[in-house]
Scaffold this motif. Structure first.
Motif, PDB file in Angstrom:
ATOM      1  N   ALA A  74       0.834  -1.201   0.000  1.00 56.76           N
ATOM      2  CA  ALA A  74       0.000   0.000   0.000  1.00 56.76           C
ATOM      3  C   ALA A  74       0.867   1.248   0.000  1.00 56.76           C
ATOM      4  O   ALA A  74       1.865   1.329   0.727  1.00 56.76           O
ATOM      5  CB  ALA A  74      -0.925  -0.003   1.217  1.00 56.76           C
ATOM      6  N   GLY A  75       0.499   2.184  -0.856  1.00 53.51           N
ATOM      7  CA  GLY A  75       1.240   3.435  -0.932  1.00 53.51           C
ATOM      8  C   GLY A  75       2.368   3.425  -1.932  1.00 53.51           C
ATOM      9  O   GLY A  75       2.920   4.480  -2.249  1.00 53.51           O
ATOM     10  N   SER A  76       2.742   2.253  -2.436  1.00 52.66           N
ATOM     11  CA  SER A  76       3.805   2.191  -3.438  1.00 52.66           C
ATOM     12  C   SER A  76       3.190   2.190  -4.833  1.00 52.66           C
ATOM     13  O   SER A  76       1.967   2.181  -5.006  1.00 52.66           O
ATOM     14  CB  SER A  76       4.687   0.963  -3.217  1.00 52.66           C
ATOM     15  N   THR A  77       4.031   2.186  -5.839  1.00 52.04           N
ATOM     16  CA  THR A  77       3.586   2.310  -7.229  1.00 52.04           C
ATOM     17  C   THR A  77       3.733   0.984  -7.964  1.00 52.04           C
ATOM     18  O   THR A  77       4.781   0.341  -7.879  1.00 52.04           O
ATOM     19  CB  THR A  77       4.403   3.391  -7.958  1.00 52.04           C
ATOM     20  N   ALA A  78       2.680   0.605  -8.667  1.00 54.72           N
ATOM     21  CA  ALA A  78       2.699  -0.605  -9.480  1.00 54.72           C
ATOM     22  C   ALA A  78       2.430  -0.241 -10.929  1.00 54.72           C
ATOM     23  O   ALA A  78       1.516   0.540 -11.222  1.00 54.72           O
ATOM     24  CB  ALA A  78       1.643  -1.599  -9.001  1.00 54.72           C
ATOM     25  N   ALA A  79       3.225  -0.799 -11.832  1.00 53.30           N
ATOM     26  CA  ALA A  79       3.020  -0.595 -13.265  1.00 53.30           C
ATOM     27  C   ALA A  79       2.479  -1.875 -13.876  1.00 53.30           C
ATOM     28  O   ALA A  79       3.088  -2.938 -13.750  1.00 53.30           O
ATOM     29  CB  ALA A  79       4.326  -0.194 -13.939  1.00 53.30           C
ATOM     30  N   VAL A  80       1.335  -1.773 -14.523  1.00 51.19           N
ATOM     31  CA  VAL A  80       0.725  -2.896 -15.230  1.00 51.19           C
ATOM     32  C   VAL A  80       1.071  -2.740 -16.709  1.00 51.19           C
ATOM     33  O   VAL A  80       0.624  -1.790 -17.361  1.00 51.19           O
ATOM     34  CB  VAL A  80      -0.803  -2.922 -15.014  1.00 51.19           C
ATOM     35  N   VAL A  81       1.868  -3.673 -17.218  1.00 53.15           N
ATOM     36  CA  VAL A  81       2.337  -3.607 -18.604  1.00 53.15           C
ATOM     37  C   VAL A  81       1.516  -4.594 -19.428  1.00 53.15           C
ATOM     38  O   VAL A  81       1.745  -5.800 -19.375  1.00 53.15           O
ATOM     39  CB  VAL A  81       3.847  -3.914 -18.681  1.00 53.15           C
ATOM     40  N   VAL A 133      -5.837  -7.438 -12.723  1.00 55.18           N
ATOM     41  CA  VAL A 133      -4.727  -7.219 -11.796  1.00 55.18           C
ATOM     42  C   VAL A 133      -4.731  -5.769 -11.312  1.00 55.18           C
ATOM     43  O   VAL A 133      -4.529  -5.491 -10.123  1.00 55.18           O
ATOM     44  CB  VAL A 133      -3.381  -7.567 -12.471  1.00 55.18           C
ATOM     45  N   ALA A 134      -4.955  -4.831 -12.222  1.00 54.47           N
ATOM     46  CA  ALA A 134      -4.960  -3.418 -11.840  1.00 54.47           C
ATOM     47  C   ALA A 134      -6.041  -3.133 -10.803  1.00 54.47           C
ATOM     48  O   ALA A 134      -5.817  -2.349  -9.866  1.00 54.47           O
ATOM     49  CB  ALA A 134      -5.168  -2.547 -13.078  1.00 54.47           C
ATOM     50  N   ARG A 135      -7.209  -3.768 -10.944  1.00 49.95           N
ATOM     51  CA  ARG A 135      -8.268  -3.583  -9.946  1.00 49.95           C
ATOM     52  C   ARG A 135      -7.801  -4.058  -8.570  1.00 49.95           C
ATOM     53  O   ARG A 135      -8.064  -3.421  -7.543  1.00 49.95           O
ATOM     54  CB  ARG A 135      -9.533  -4.340 -10.362  1.00 49.95           C
ATOM     55  N   MET A 136      -7.117  -5.201  -8.532  1.00 48.34           N
ATOM     56  CA  MET A 136      -6.635  -5.741  -7.256  1.00 48.34           C
ATOM     57  C   MET A 136      -5.571  -4.850  -6.638  1.00 48.34           C
ATOM     58  O   MET A 136      -5.563  -4.611  -5.425  1.00 48.34           O
ATOM     59  CB  MET A 136      -6.081  -7.153  -7.482  1.00 48.34           C
ATOM     60  N   LEU A 137      -4.663  -4.339  -7.464  1.00 43.96           N
ATOM     61  CA  LEU A 137      -3.604  -3.477  -6.952  1.00 43.96           C
ATOM     62  C   LEU A 137      -4.186  -2.160  -6.442  1.00 43.96           C
ATOM     63  O   LEU A 137      -3.739  -1.627  -5.408  1.00 43.96           O
ATOM     64  CB  LEU A 137      -2.567  -3.219  -8.043  1.00 43.96           C
ATOM     65  N   ASP A 138      -5.167  -1.643  -7.159  1.00 42.92           N
ATOM     66  CA  ASP A 138      -5.850  -0.436  -6.703  1.00 42.92           C
ATOM     67  C   ASP A 138      -6.519  -0.683  -5.351  1.00 42.92           C
ATOM     68  O   ASP A 138      -6.451   0.158  -4.446  1.00 42.92           O
ATOM     69  CB  ASP A 138      -6.876  -0.009  -7.754  1.00 42.92           C
ATOM     70  N   ALA A 139      -7.148  -1.853  -5.196  1.00 44.67           N
ATOM     71  CA  ALA A 139      -7.809  -2.179  -3.933  1.00 44.67           C
ATOM     72  C   ALA A 139      -6.814  -2.299  -2.784  1.00 44.67           C
ATOM     73  O   ALA A 139      -7.162  -2.059  -1.621  1.00 44.67           O
ATOM     74  CB  ALA A 139      -8.601  -3.480  -4.077  1.00 44.67           C
ATOM     75  N   LEU A 140      -5.559  -2.658  -3.097  1.00 50.07           N
ATOM     76  CA  LEU A 140      -4.523  -2.743  -2.068  1.00 50.07           C
ATOM     77  C   LEU A 140      -4.015  -1.365  -1.633  1.00 50.07           C
ATOM     78  O   LEU A 140      -3.250  -1.259  -0.679  1.00 50.07           O
ATOM     79  CB  LEU A 140      -3.333  -3.559  -2.573  1.00 50.07           C
ATOM     80  N   MET A 196      -2.414   0.718  -3.883  1.00 52.58           N
ATOM     81  CA  MET A 196      -1.237   1.067  -4.670  1.00 52.58           C
ATOM     82  C   MET A 196      -1.604   2.101  -5.735  1.00 52.58           C
ATOM     83  O   MET A 196      -2.742   2.159  -6.204  1.00 52.58           O
ATOM     84  CB  MET A 196      -0.655  -0.179  -5.349  1.00 52.58           C
ATOM     85  N   ARG A 197      -0.635   2.911  -6.098  1.00 53.90           N
ATOM     86  CA  ARG A 197      -0.796   3.823  -7.226  1.00 53.90           C
ATOM     87  C   ARG A 197      -0.537   3.018  -8.498  1.00 53.90           C
ATOM     88  O   ARG A 197       0.511   2.378  -8.621  1.00 53.90           O
ATOM     89  CB  ARG A 197       0.189   4.982  -7.126  1.00 53.90           C
ATOM     90  N   VAL A 198      -1.482   3.021  -9.433  1.00 54.22           N
ATOM     91  CA  VAL A 198      -1.417   2.153 -10.599  1.00 54.22           C
ATOM     92  C   VAL A 198      -1.031   2.947 -11.844  1.00 54.22           C
ATOM     93  O   VAL A 198      -1.718   3.894 -12.233  1.00 54.22           O
ATOM     94  CB  VAL A 198      -2.769   1.440 -10.834  1.00 54.22           C
ATOM     95  N   LEU A 199       0.075   2.550 -12.459  1.00 55.52           N
ATOM     96  CA  LEU A 199       0.474   3.048 -13.773  1.00 55.52           C
ATOM     97  C   LEU A 199       0.134   1.983 -14.811  1.00 55.52           C
ATOM     98  O   LEU A 199       0.164   0.781 -14.509  1.00 55.52           O
ATOM     99  CB  LEU A 199       1.976   3.327 -13.818  1.00 55.52           C
ATOM    100  N   VAL A 200      -0.163   2.402 -16.025  1.00 54.90           N
ATOM    101  CA  VAL A 200      -0.553   1.452 -17.075  1.00 54.90           C
ATOM    102  C   VAL A 200       0.167   1.799 -18.365  1.00 54.90           C
ATOM    103  O   VAL A 200       0.207   2.961 -18.789  1.00 54.90           O
ATOM    104  CB  VAL A 200      -2.079   1.486 -17.314  1.00 54.90           C
ATOM    105  N   TRP A 201       0.766   0.764 -18.983  1.00 55.98           N
ATOM    106  CA  TRP A 201       1.300   0.923 -20.333  1.00 55.98           C
ATOM    107  C   TRP A 201       0.734  -0.164 -21.229  1.00 55.98           C
ATOM    108  O   TRP A 201       0.702  -1.339 -20.868  1.00 55.98           O
ATOM    109  CB  TRP A 201       2.827   0.817 -20.374  1.00 55.98           C
ATOM    110  N   ASP A 202       0.275   0.234 -22.390  1.00 54.85           N
ATOM    111  CA  ASP A 202      -0.100  -0.682 -23.472  1.00 54.85           C
ATOM    112  C   ASP A 202      -0.081   0.129 -24.749  1.00 54.85           C
ATOM    113  O   ASP A 202      -0.011   1.375 -24.721  1.00 54.85           O
ATOM    114  CB  ASP A 202      -1.481  -1.299 -23.226  1.00 54.85           C
TER     115      ASP A 202
END
Length: 317
Positions: free
Chosen positions: A146-153, A162-169, A171-177
């Motif tokens: 919690a509070g850290s940054t996760a990048a979903v590639v 996965v991004a929904r789960m990380l958001d629920a934890l 985490m700050r969610v970054l996304v690249w596609d």
């Protein structure tokens, strides 16, 4: 003449699902059905494919088998998503054989395993389990997510789950596609980023499909951007990472990796990923739940039904 529908190998465990009454009855309504209850040698596999109009594919299909079916074989219904890893698509096109796949069957299953791998790596749970079994009751520091940054590639069905789960934890969610749906991004409170920015996150989770454009997309240069203490999770395809690059990065000892996929599979006994520090490894378990496997088998049967009805779906190009 009724088409001959063949599942030529029991490798992978899906053949037994096709043989269960509900799916077998659907197939029997379409033609003659032959479901293997063994894992044949290559010569036998070639022989079985040569006598099929439709193949329900659950394992690798050698080029010789595909050629043996030329002139009769019309459809290869692959029971999964990454058909290009199991059958030569250029050869199938050359021979006039349609290849279909199954999509979205394992989004939740793979996403849940991804989260499990991440949590295991963050708290070093495999080492903790080994310590308790060895009679050691020595704690060590893990990390909160919690509070850290996760990048979903990769932001397809699995990446979004996965991004929904990380958001629920928390985490700050970054996304690249290559393309990102704004509504889906907003639903996870996500922020678009560049690929280089993604590899500067505390957690990087790979969810790209394997194709010519993504093979080896994770280069040594990108891995060098991982900050100390970061975690790379790969539950997509091992081939996304340039060969040997991840083991070399992990050898420095300042980052961790949680991996469900490898190149090649299974890992060789001397693969450096087995000896470098900071790894959590599982044997390509992502989609292996009864629910996901059931959806996979039913999806392959639906592809056969649609093709024989003259309206093919999920054709792989």
């Amino acid at each position: 003449m009724r088409p001959r529908i063949v599942c030529p190998s029991a490798d992978g465990g899906l053949a037994r699902l096709f043989a269960e009454p509900a799916l077998r009855d659907r197939l029997a309504a379409l033609g003659e059905v032959v479901i293997a209850d063994d894992v044949p040698d290559e010569a036998t596999l070639v022989e079985r494919v040569a006598r099929a109009d439709v193949v329900l594919l659950t394992t690798h299909l050698p080029d010789d088998a595909l050629r043996a079916g030329a002139g009769r074989l019309r459809l290869v219904a692959f029971s999964g998503t990454g058909a290009e890893s199991y059958v030569s698509l250029p050869l199938a096109r050359e021979l006039g054989v349609t290849v279909t796949n199954v999509v979205r069957y394992g989004d939740q299953a793979v996403a849940e395993l991804t989260l499990g791998l991440l949590l295991a790596a963050a708290r070093d749970l495999p080492a903790a389990d080994r310590a308790v079994r060895a009679g050691r009751w020595t704690g060590w520091l893990g990390r909160e997510l919690a509070g850290s940054t996760a990048a979903v590639v990769g932001f397809g069905g699995i990446g979004r789950a996965v991004a929904r789960m990380l958001d629920a934890l928390g985490m700050r969610v970054l996304v690249w596609d290559r393309t990102v749906d704004p509504a889906a991004l907003a639903a996870v409170h996500g922020t678009p980023c560049t690929l280089r920015e993604a590899f500067g996150a505390d957690v990087v989770s790979l969810h790209l499909p394997l194709c010519a454009e993504t093979r080896g997309i994770v280069t040594p240069e990108l891995l060098d951007l991982l900050p100390a203490g970061s975690i790379l999770v790969n539950s997509a395809r091992g081939e996304l990472v340039e060969p040997g690059a991840l083991a070399r990065r992990l050898a420095r000892g300042d980052v961790r990796a949680a991996l469900d996929v490898f190149d090649p599979e299974p890992l060789a006994a001397d693969d450096p990923l087995l000896s470098v520090p900071g790894t959590v490894l599982s044997p390509h378990l992502g989609f292996r739940t009864p629910q996901a496997l059931g959806r996979m088998a039913a999806g392959a049967v639906a592809c056969v039904e649609a093709y024989l009805d003259g309206a093919p779906v999920n054709v792989v190009t």
